[in-house]
Design an enzyme around this catalytic site. Structure first.
Site, PDB file in Angstrom:
ATOM      1  N   ASP A 112      -0.731 -10.297  -0.580  1.00  0.00           N
ATOM      2  CA  ASP A 112       0.691 -10.008   0.480  1.00  0.00           C
ATOM      3  C   ASP A 112       0.600 -11.063   1.362  1.00  0.00           C
ATOM      4  O   ASP A 112       1.812 -12.229   2.458  1.00  0.00           O
ATOM      5  CB  ASP A 112       1.390  -9.298   0.551  1.00  0.00           C
ATOM      6  CG  ASP A 112       0.037  -8.151   1.332  1.00  0.00           C
ATOM      7  OD1 ASP A 112      -1.156  -8.421   1.734  1.00  0.00           O
ATOM      8  OD2 ASP A 112       0.601  -6.952   1.929  1.00  0.00           O
ATOM      9  N   TYR A 126     -10.163 -18.225   4.393  1.00  0.00           N
ATOM     10  CA  TYR A 126     -11.373 -17.631   3.809  1.00  0.00           C
ATOM     11  C   TYR A 126     -12.368 -18.144   2.963  1.00  0.00           C
ATOM     12  O   TYR A 126     -12.347 -19.144   2.428  1.00  0.00           O
ATOM     13  CB  TYR A 126     -10.625 -16.518   3.089  1.00  0.00           C
ATOM     14  CG  TYR A 126     -10.396 -15.298   3.610  1.00  0.00           C
ATOM     15  CD1 TYR A 126      -9.804 -15.591   5.278  1.00  0.00           C
ATOM     16  CD2 TYR A 126     -10.939 -13.737   3.406  1.00  0.00           C
ATOM     17  CE1 TYR A 126      -9.160 -14.225   5.939  1.00  0.00           C
ATOM     18  CE2 TYR A 126     -10.374 -12.952   4.173  1.00  0.00           C
ATOM     19  CZ  TYR A 126      -9.448 -13.045   5.351  1.00  0.00           C
ATOM     20  OH  TYR A 126      -9.236 -12.057   6.474  1.00  0.00           O
ATOM     21  N   THR A 164       5.247  14.542  24.465  1.00  0.00           N
ATOM     22  CA  THR A 164       4.538  14.308  23.397  1.00  0.00           C
ATOM     23  C   THR A 164       5.049  13.148  22.226  1.00  0.00           C
ATOM     24  O   THR A 164       4.370  11.608  22.393  1.00  0.00           O
ATOM     25  CB  THR A 164       3.946  15.668  22.234  1.00  0.00           C
ATOM     26  OG1 THR A 164       3.557  15.986  23.249  1.00  0.00           O
ATOM     27  CG2 THR A 164       2.888  14.288  21.552  1.00  0.00           C
ATOM     28  N   ASP A 204       3.248  -9.911  10.473  1.00  0.00           N
ATOM     29  CA  ASP A 204       3.376  -9.852   9.243  1.00  0.00           C
ATOM     30  C   ASP A 204       3.039  -7.645   9.903  1.00  0.00           C
ATOM     31  O   ASP A 204       1.904  -7.631   9.801  1.00  0.00           O
ATOM     32  CB  ASP A 204       2.992  -9.388   8.025  1.00  0.00           C
ATOM     33  CG  ASP A 204       3.939  -8.442   7.259  1.00  0.00           C
ATOM     34  OD1 ASP A 204       4.058  -8.041   7.776  1.00  0.00           O
ATOM     35  OD2 ASP A 204       3.197  -8.331   5.567  1.00  0.00           O
ATOM     36  N   THR A 212       2.557  -1.546   7.067  1.00  0.00           N
ATOM     37  CA  THR A 212       1.319  -0.321   7.456  1.00  0.00           C
ATOM     38  C   THR A 212       0.441  -0.716   8.663  1.00  0.00           C
ATOM     39  O   THR A 212      -0.294   0.183   9.722  1.00  0.00           O
ATOM     40  CB  THR A 212       0.808  -0.133   5.981  1.00  0.00           C
ATOM     41  OG1 THR A 212       1.622   0.776   5.398  1.00  0.00           O
ATOM     42  CG2 THR A 212      -0.211   1.689   6.358  1.00  0.00           C
ATOM     43  N   ASN A 227       0.840  -1.349   0.220  1.00  0.00           N
ATOM     44  CA  ASN A 227       0.479  -0.173  -0.096  1.00  0.00           C
ATOM     45  C   ASN A 227       0.711   1.334   0.295  1.00  0.00           C
ATOM     46  O   ASN A 227       0.003   2.615  -0.524  1.00  0.00           O
ATOM     47  CB  ASN A 227      -1.047   0.089   0.941  1.00  0.00           C
ATOM     48  CG  ASN A 227      -2.169  -1.146   1.279  1.00  0.00           C
ATOM     49  OD1 ASN A 227      -2.630  -1.310   0.252  1.00  0.00           O
ATOM     50  ND2 ASN A 227      -2.164  -1.569   2.490  1.00  0.00           N
TER      51      ASN A 227
END
Length: 249
Positions: A102, A93, A181, A122, A125, A9
């Site tokens: 992936d 699935y 922060t 994994d 992202t 992505n």
């Protein structure tokens, strides 16, 4: 030689291996198709005649990259496709085509390496985990936001959370309560990753006791490595599965 691509992505991971024994010749990570073509074009002594790739991008985006590779390097890339079964692994699935390619190739690759029950985590992202029985049956898995998504959501939706990448990297040196922060956010997100990983171990033990292998892959694997004793860190796990999905003669 063979060019292998993992088109995610956010980034494209690439490597070139020898055709005879899969020895790594070169590799890297880029953030765009243009950067990939430029990087490959600048290589010397690493000519490739074949290409295989896995993509989680849209069909249109993937086709555009395939055409660019064909036009630039006179190759015909072979793309991994969804399958109900591959290399002894049964897709768990309900609709096998909806499982991310992936992710599918990562746990197919893991099972190929051990031929036994395995947990595959994994950390990219997004974070994914998958459970595969010794028989090769995929039991399913989990998906949650990865470090980049958690960090960016807080930066985007919380007005006073602002810090740069250098501060973020420095903040992760320790995991004590943050006093700034950047420290609070980075360490908090890191602890969430670690908690997720440890929970996956607990679930796997409910299935198989201690008789299973743990594989960790993805760019943030290092953030959980110390809480997963005995885990195998395999950065190129997707490429192991890709070779099984797209064998080249």
């Amino acid at each position: 030689m063979i060019l292998e691509l993992d088109c995610g992505n956010s980034f494209i991971k690439w490597r070139i291996i020898t055709k005879s024994c899969s020895t790594l010749v070169s590799g890297g990570v880029v953030d765009s198709d243009t950067a990939l073509l430029e990087c490959l074009g600048n290589l010397s002594g690493a000519a490739f005649s074949d290409c295989r790739l896995v993509s989680v991008r849209s069909a249109e985006e993937t086709a555009k990259l395939v055409c660019a590779l064909a036009d630039t390097f006179s190759i015909s890339p072979v793309c991994a496709a969804p399958a109900p079964e591959l290399a002894g692994v049964i897709n768990g699935y309900d609709d096998f085509a909806r499982l991310g390619l992936d992710r599918w190739l990562a746990f197919v690759g893991a099972y190929h390496l051990v031929k036994g029950a395995c947990l595959v985590i994994d950390l990219g992202t997004a974070i994914t985990s998958d459970f595969v029985e010794a028989s090769g049956k995929h039991l399913g898995g989990f998906i949650c936001p990865g470090m980049p998504l958690m960090r960016n959501q807080l930066r985007t939706h919380t007005r006073r959370i602002r810090y740069d990448d250098a501060e973020a990297e420095k903040a992760l040196v320790r995991l004590v309560p943050g006093r700034a922060t950047a420290e609070a956010v980075e360490r908090g997100c890191s602890l969430m990753l670690r908690g997720f990983a440890m929970t996956q171990i607990e679930i796997a033990r409910e299935y198989w006791g201690d008789d299973f292998a743990i594989f960790v892959t993805g760019g943030d694997a290092v953030l959980v490595a110390d809480v997963l004793p005995g885990a195998r860190i395999v950065p190129d796990l997707v490429f192991v599965g890709l070779a099984l999905a797209c064998p080249l003669r």
